[in-house]
Enzyme design. Structure first.
Site, PDB file in Angstrom:
ATOM      1  N   CYS A   1      30.488  63.038  66.807  1.00 50.48           N
ATOM      2  CA  CYS A   1      30.080  62.320  67.890  1.00 50.48           C
ATOM      3  C   CYS A   1      31.469  62.019  68.856  1.00 50.48           C
ATOM      4  O   CYS A   1      32.139  61.446  68.477  1.00 50.48           O
ATOM      5  CB  CYS A   1      29.499  60.960  67.518  1.00 50.48           C
ATOM      6  SG  CYS A   1      28.813  60.214  68.950  1.00 50.48           S
TER       7      CYS A   1
ATOM      8  N   LEU B   1      19.877  64.486  66.105  1.00 44.01           N
ATOM      9  CA  LEU B   1      19.783  64.555  67.508  1.00 44.01           C
ATOM     10  C   LEU B   1      19.643  63.233  68.217  1.00 44.01           C
ATOM     11  O   LEU B   1      18.547  62.481  67.874  1.00 44.01           O
ATOM     12  CB  LEU B   1      18.778  65.449  68.207  1.00 44.01           C
ATOM     13  CG  LEU B   1      18.972  66.838  67.866  1.00 44.01           C
ATOM     14  CD1 LEU B   1      17.852  67.872  68.010  1.00 44.01           C
ATOM     15  CD2 LEU B   1      20.229  67.509  68.737  1.00 44.01           C
TER      16      LEU B   1
END
Length: 468
Positions: A177, A94
């Site tokens: 991502c 994260l």
């Protein structure tokens, strides 16, 4: 009340662990790697970039060789990692949220496998101070993975050695991502566009590092370019120890429900162990994903940010439902971890406050979601994307029935989050924190509720910036 390691580990005096729902794939994948005669999965790449699989919908998982460059020792390490991850709820990598104090908090609530924030391998190798901090782990993180972003084999190998030297159990390559910062460099989800090239990258890194390499992907670039089977097959053949599939495309980011059907398709047809990721907020959702979608493990990101005790709920197989005062204690525990990590002085406070108020963007979303009330609803829409007002009418709540302190913890105002963080930091203990927060709540909650500036859609945009 102090919450943490060892809290609420039992139900009626007996520890309850999640049931294993299928035989670990660790027995399948490495053995097939040694067989030069295993038939590869028949997958072709068409001119549109879509993966076209010739498997029938009802076909059983087919044998497929992996990179012959992996040594016997590396194959054993891969199998050992899968054994450790089997049946676990894994803390996802994260951005910003994956700081050491927060991971330590999750581990104190039973997280048995955790991951670092994503690091750019090139900066990590150059000794960038911020990137190097991503290699650090808390003392209670016993199965820790480091995630990197790269598109070069030599960078991946160098980063893998650094991760191994730092004590990481494995390294993960980020291919999921969706943010422009990564994709403009050809990193993250941009790597999904060329599965064959990605396979060569993964094979080169996997063969050159002393710890297992896993890969985290999305289902494709867009809804019209779903190629998860082709990508996962290439990764299987390249020697990835496991593949984590986030059930959304790069373009979808976090705006639609994760497609767990695609996760299950990969888990059913391929030999490589599959970890499922997307929209897990409760222990019963994690159970369902584990049992019905054939994953060896399930990963949670936003769910853990909202309630870091989710891992304990999964282990105990019940909702903990911490009270208002207990949650203040949990948040104060995070502050204590931040003071120990960053320092209990002006400089430490400055570092910690890059993270602490931000965490309340997620903590404020916590609501009790009892299985008897919400399990059926979760089949229709993921609970993490279900909008609930300050007071939950489904549980018989009204605004007047909630204390001002509870309303403060649920308040979406950024001003409230800043004041919450400051009061917790300045409090000597939990009782002092409760006293200060009750005073704040009585004085400011109505105005903060009325002026909660960002809409929920805007807040979701901020959540969307998690790049792991």
């Amino acid at each position: 009340m102090r919450w943490g390691c060892g809290a609420l580990h039992t139900v009626q005096g007996q520890q309850i662990l999640p049931r294993a729902t299928k035989k670990p794939k660790a027995c399948l994948h490495p053995v097939r790697a040694a067989s030069a005669h295993a038939a590869p999965t028949d997958v072709t790449e068409d001119s549109s970039g879509l993966g076209v699989s010739n498997h029938g919908a009802q076909d059983d998982r087919q044998p497929s060789p992996v990179s012959q460059g992996l040594s016997e020792t590396q194959l054993q390490h891969n199998a050992a990692l899968i054994s450790r991850l089997q049946g676990k709820l894994i803390l996802a990598p994260l951005t910003k949220g994956g700081n050491v104090p927060f991971r330590r908090l999750c581990a104190s609530f039973g997280a048995e496998a955790t991951m670092s924030e994503m690091s750019y391998a090139r900066n990590l190798i150059k000794g960038n101070v911020v990137e190097r901090t991503h290699l650090r782990q808390a003392a209670n993180e016993h199965c820790f993975g480091v995630q990197i972003a790269t598109k070069q084999i030599d960078e991946g190998i160098a980063a893998g050695q650094l991760a191994a030297d730092a004590g990481a159990a494995w390294m993960d390559l980020n291919c999921g991502c969706p943010i422009y910062e990564a994709t403009r460099r050809g990193l993250g989800a941009a790597l999904l566009r060329k599965p064959t090239k990605l396979g060569r990258l993964v094979a080169g890194i996997a063969e050159g590092i002393p710890i297992p390499l896993t890969v985290k992907i999305r289902t494709g670039e867009s809804a019209s370019k779903i190629n998860v089977m082709q990508v996962a097959t290439a990764l299987q053949n390249a020697g990835a120890a496991a593949v984590t599939i986030h059930g959304r495309t790069m373009e979808q980011r976090y705006k639609r429900a994760a497609d767990w059907g695609l996760v299950q398709q990969a888990a059913h047809q391929l030999a490589v162990p599959i970890v499922g990721n997307g929209d897990v907020l409760t222990f019963y959702e994690a159970n369902r994903r584990m049992s019905e979608h054939e994953c060896i493990a399930v990963m949670t990101g936003r769910g853990a940010l909202i309630k870091p005790w989710l891992f304990q709920e999964y282990k105990d197989q019940r909702e903990l439902n911490p009270s208002t005062l207990e949650r203040v204690g949990i948040y104060h525990q995070l502050v204590r971890y931040m003071k120990e990590h960053f320092g209990d002085d002006a400089k430490g406070r400055q570092k910690a406050f890059y993270f602490l108020p931000w965490h309340f963007n997620f903590f404020c979303r916590y609501r009790s979601l009892p299985e008897e009330t919400y399990a059926t609803r979760s089949l229709q829409q993921p609970l993490i994307s279900t909008r609930v007002e300050t007071a939950d009418e489904n549980l018989g709540e009204s605004l007047d029935s909630l204390s001002y302190l509870e309303r403060l913890l649920r308040c979406e105002s950024e001003a409230a989050h800043e004041h919450l963080a400051a009061a917790l930091w300045d409090s000597d203990n939990e009782q002092h924190a409760v006293s200060e927060l009750e005073k704040l709540a009585g004085e400011h909650v109505p105005e903060w509720e009325a002026s909660a500036a960002p809409s929920r859609d805007e807040r979701e945009g901020r959540i969307d910036e998690n790049r792991g």
